[in-house]
Design a protein around this motif. Structure first.
Motif, short mmCIF file in Angstrom:
data_model
loop_
_atom_site.label_atom_id
_atom_site.label_comp_id
_atom_site.label_asym_id
_atom_site.label_seq_id
_atom_site.Cartn_x
_atom_site.Cartn_y
_atom_site.Cartn_z
N GLY A 23 0.78 -1.23 0.00
CA GLY A 23 0.00 0.00 0.00
C GLY A 23 0.81 1.28 0.00
N SER A 24 2.13 1.18 0.01
CA SER A 24 3.00 2.36 -0.03
C SER A 24 3.69 2.44 -1.39
CB SER A 24 4.08 2.29 1.06
OG SER A 24 3.48 2.29 2.32
N GLN A 25 4.04 3.64 -1.81
CA GLN A 25 4.75 3.84 -3.06
C GLN A 25 6.21 4.18 -2.78
OE1 GLN A 25 2.57 2.52 -5.44
NE2 GLN A 25 3.32 4.13 -6.76
N ILE A 26 7.12 3.52 -3.46
CA ILE A 26 8.54 3.82 -3.39
C ILE A 26 8.95 4.29 -4.78
CG2 ILE A 26 10.85 2.86 -3.09
CD1 ILE A 26 9.59 0.85 -1.14
N THR A 27 9.62 5.43 -4.86
CA THR A 27 10.09 5.92 -6.15
C THR A 27 11.60 5.76 -6.23
OG1 THR A 27 10.16 8.20 -5.33
CG2 THR A 27 8.18 7.52 -6.52
N TYR A 28 12.08 5.52 -7.44
CA TYR A 28 13.50 5.25 -7.64
C TYR A 28 13.89 5.51 -9.10
CZ TYR A 28 11.94 0.96 -9.86
OH TYR A 28 11.34 0.06 -10.71
N ARG A 29 15.18 5.54 -9.35
CA ARG A 29 15.74 5.58 -10.70
C ARG A 29 16.71 4.42 -10.81
NH1 ARG A 29 14.61 10.84 -12.65
NH2 ARG A 29 14.19 12.23 -10.91
N GLU A 30 16.93 3.95 -12.03
CA GLU A 30 17.88 2.86 -12.21
C GLU A 30 18.68 3.04 -13.49
OE1 GLU A 30 16.37 -1.15 -12.75
OE2 GLU A 30 14.51 -0.33 -13.52
N ALA A 31 19.83 2.40 -13.52
CA ALA A 31 20.70 2.42 -14.70
C ALA A 31 21.43 1.09 -14.75
CB ALA A 31 21.70 3.57 -14.62
N GLY A 32 21.93 0.73 -15.90
CA GLY A 32 22.62 -0.55 -16.05
C GLY A 32 21.61 -1.68 -16.16
N ARG A 33 22.13 -2.88 -16.26
CA ARG A 33 21.28 -4.05 -16.43
C ARG A 33 21.36 -4.96 -15.21
NH1 ARG A 33 22.09 -6.66 -22.17
NH2 ARG A 33 21.00 -8.23 -20.99
N ALA A 34 20.23 -5.52 -14.83
CA ALA A 34 20.18 -6.42 -13.68
C ALA A 34 20.46 -7.86 -14.08
CB ALA A 34 18.81 -6.34 -13.02
N ASP A 35 20.50 -8.16 -15.36
CA ASP A 35 20.61 -9.56 -15.80
C ASP A 35 21.95 -9.89 -16.46
OD1 ASP A 35 20.33 -8.09 -18.11
OD2 ASP A 35 18.72 -9.31 -18.94
N ASP A 36 22.98 -9.12 -16.21
CA ASP A 36 24.25 -9.37 -16.88
C ASP A 36 25.32 -9.96 -15.95
OD1 ASP A 36 24.95 -7.18 -15.39
OD2 ASP A 36 25.59 -5.95 -17.07
N GLY A 37 24.93 -10.39 -14.75
CA GLY A 37 25.87 -11.03 -13.83
C GLY A 37 26.65 -10.08 -12.94
#
Length: 71
Positions: A23-37
């Motif tokens: 029920g809460s909102q968390i805001t964020y930014r991301e960069a790069g890839r999470a699936d490259d090891g």
């Protein structure tokens, strides 16, 4: 004026995202890839700041892993 234009481009490249948790909102930014090891790196800001404080570092730091900067 040149810094402001660069900042707007960085914001477009790394938009603010949101995630609903219990029920809460968390805001964020991301960069790069999470699936490259490579590791996920959590970027923490100081008091009174937000994820946007990391925008200028995102492109260079993304070479080291998946970046998450929260608000």
């Amino acid at each position: 004026m040149q810094v402001k234009e660069r900042h707007n481009l960085d914001m477009d490249r790394h938009p603010l995202r949101s995630l609903g948790i219990d029920g809460s909102q968390i805001t964020y930014r991301e960069a790069g890839r999470a699936d490259d090891g490579r590791p996920t790196i959590l970027l923490l800001h100081g008091i009174g700041s937000g994820s946007g404080s990391w925008l200028f570092q995102f492109d260079n730091l993304a070479a080291f892993g998946h970046l998450l900067a929260w608000d």
